[in-house]
Design a protein around this motif. Structure first.
Motif, short mmCIF file in Angstrom:
data_model
loop_
_atom_site.label_atom_id
_atom_site.label_comp_id
_atom_site.label_asym_id
_atom_site.label_seq_id
_atom_site.Cartn_x
_atom_site.Cartn_y
_atom_site.Cartn_z
N GLY A 153 1.53 12.09 -12.16
CA GLY A 153 1.99 10.87 -11.49
C GLY A 153 2.22 11.03 -10.00
N ALA A 154 2.56 12.24 -9.55
CA ALA A 154 2.77 12.46 -8.11
C ALA A 154 1.50 12.20 -7.32
CB ALA A 154 3.27 13.88 -7.86
N PHE A 155 0.34 12.35 -7.95
CA PHE A 155 -0.92 12.10 -7.24
C PHE A 155 -1.11 10.61 -6.99
CE2 PHE A 155 -1.62 16.43 -8.48
CZ PHE A 155 -2.45 16.94 -7.50
N LEU A 156 -0.61 9.77 -7.89
CA LEU A 156 -0.66 8.32 -7.64
C LEU A 156 0.22 7.98 -6.44
CD1 LEU A 156 -1.57 5.47 -8.27
CD2 LEU A 156 0.20 5.35 -10.06
N GLU A 157 1.41 8.61 -6.37
CA GLU A 157 2.25 8.44 -5.18
C GLU A 157 1.49 8.85 -3.94
OE1 GLU A 157 6.01 10.46 -5.36
OE2 GLU A 157 6.23 10.06 -7.50
N ASN A 158 0.78 9.99 -4.01
CA ASN A 158 0.04 10.50 -2.87
C ASN A 158 -1.06 9.54 -2.42
OD1 ASN A 158 -0.53 13.99 -2.13
ND2 ASN A 158 -1.08 12.23 -0.88
N LEU A 159 -1.73 8.88 -3.38
CA LEU A 159 -2.76 7.89 -3.04
C LEU A 159 -2.16 6.71 -2.29
CD1 LEU A 159 -4.77 7.88 -6.40
CD2 LEU A 159 -5.53 8.82 -4.21
N VAL A 160 -0.99 6.25 -2.75
CA VAL A 160 -0.32 5.14 -2.05
C VAL A 160 0.10 5.58 -0.65
CG1 VAL A 160 1.70 3.62 -2.09
CG2 VAL A 160 0.45 4.08 -4.21
N LEU A 161 0.62 6.80 -0.54
CA LEU A 161 1.01 7.31 0.77
C LEU A 161 -0.17 7.36 1.73
CD1 LEU A 161 2.99 8.68 2.74
CD2 LEU A 161 2.35 10.87 1.70
#
Length: 386
Positions: free
Chosen positions: A283-291
């Motif tokens: 899930g942290a990678f989805l955060e990274n995409l948004v960032l």
């Protein structure tokens, strides 16, 4: 400004962009042996003349910046110099000249999802900030967007070659491995002396495995058997070359004790997955995409803003806080496809703490639902925003 300095990670597309902007500009790349030789022997002659000049990969000869400064001071004209570099010149120890008052700085981040689709834009953040909250649901519903598996997006990342031109997973793996070898064996050594490249790569892997977590240099050093001072220097090198991104904490202290360590992300999720050796992104990678989308949007925005996060010692956290001149936009990301009322708790806690400044909260998720889960929290599919 007489000079524009365009920086960003290697292979983000800086040279392609610089060449495409104006074919009539004189173009010199410091990747070429004769150009860098001239830059070291007679830098003043290299920049002589009043016509527009593009100097590509300026970080390879930071002393050339002094010659650029002298040339600007003798003939100040807007747009004379376009300088590109794969390192943040403001953070490089070898760069003694910052061109203060003479240059604008821009960062080219990896391609956004909409850029990869040919739309030439980032997410709809500006529209959301400029619209009343009562219109948000309609605004989001009207956006031109296609549903996509965010894991597929995370694997290809945003570097133009693997994101757009390489459709095969095996080809991307070869590309990412070649990227890291080039970075470790060439670019990194031009930035600083690194005693052990295997140690550096282990540290990079440990950093990729901690996406979305507050930076703890002591813990990182313990895990990779490196002293804290070395971890600190290596993280700075990764940040200087635009591979590592540290998101600062929103540190306005009101009634709660806040955690102030920055959170750690990567500029490109595809590269981070490769370095970490992961088959499936969490899930942290989805955060990274948004960032990544937020950073690209912020860079193109005329009025600067900050991308932050909020976390208290009691465990309350909001993934990202967009801070503009007079308001805050809290954003929470959930990799689940069914957002629930309980998912709004942290956003609403932040809203209560900063009620006079905060807009309604955005809960980005992996489903299809577009609805107000609470009077002040809108659940939105992530793919409708970025």
């Amino acid at each position: 400004m007489p000079a524009v300095i365009l920086t960003g990670a290697r292979q983000a597309g800086k040279s392609t962009l610089a060449r495409a902007l104006n074919p009539e500009r004189r173009y010199l790349s410091l990747d070429e042996f004769d150009v860098i030789d001239a830059a070291e022997r007679d830098p003043e002659s290299l920049v002589r003349g009043h016509g527009p000049l593009t100097l590509d990969e300026i970080q390879r000869a930071p002393d050339l910046l002094h010659a650029v400064k002298l040339s600007i001071d003798s003939h100040r004209k807007p747009g004379r110099f376009l300088l590109t570099g794969s390192a943040n010149l403001l953070l490089m120890r070898r760069a003694t000249e910052s061109l203060a008052g003479r240059a604008s700085y821009l960062t080219l981040w990896p391609m956004t999802r909409r850029e990869q689709r040919g739309l030439g834009s980032g997410g709809i953040w500006e529209d959301l900030l400029n619209s009343p909250e009562s219109q948000w649901a309609e605004l989001v519903a009207d956006t031109d967007s296609e549903r996509e598996d965010w894991r597929t997006f995370a694997r290809r990342g945003g570097f133009p070659d693997p994101a757009v031109h390489l459709a095969d997973e095996r080809a991307r793996t070869v590309w990412f491995e070649g990227y890291m070898r080039t970075y470790l064996e060439r670019d990194l050594l031009s930035l600083s002396s690194v005693a052990s490249l295997p140690d550096f790569r282990r540290l990079a892997r440990a950093a990729c495995l901690r996406l979305g977590q507050p930076v703890n240099q002591t813990e990182l050093g313990r895990d990779v058997a490196l002293p804290q001072a070395t971890v600190h220097r290596y993280l700075n090198l990764l940040e200087t070359s635009y591979l590592l991104v540290r998101v600062p904490a929103y540190a306005v202290n009101r009634t709660k004790r806040l955690i102030k360590s920055p959170k750690l992300y990567w500029s490109d999720t595809g590269l981070a997955l490769h370095i970490a050796g992961l088959d499936e992104p969490g899930g942290a990678f989805l955060e990274n995409l948004v960032l990544g989308d937020l950073l690209a949007w912020r860079e193109a925005r005329q009025e600067r803003c900050e991308i932050l996060y909020w976390r208290t010692t009691a465990g309350e956290e909001v993934d990202f806080v967009v801070e503009t001149a007079n308001e805050l936009l809290p954003v929470e990301i959930k990799a689940s496809g069914r957002p629930r009322l309980r998912d709004t708790v942290r956003l609403r806690s932040f809203r209560r703490e900063y009620e006079s400044q905060s807009r309604a909260g955005l809960l980005l998720h992996d489903g299809d639902a577009l609805e107000w889960l609470a009077p002040d929290v809108l659940a939105v599919p992530w793919w409708r925003v970025i």
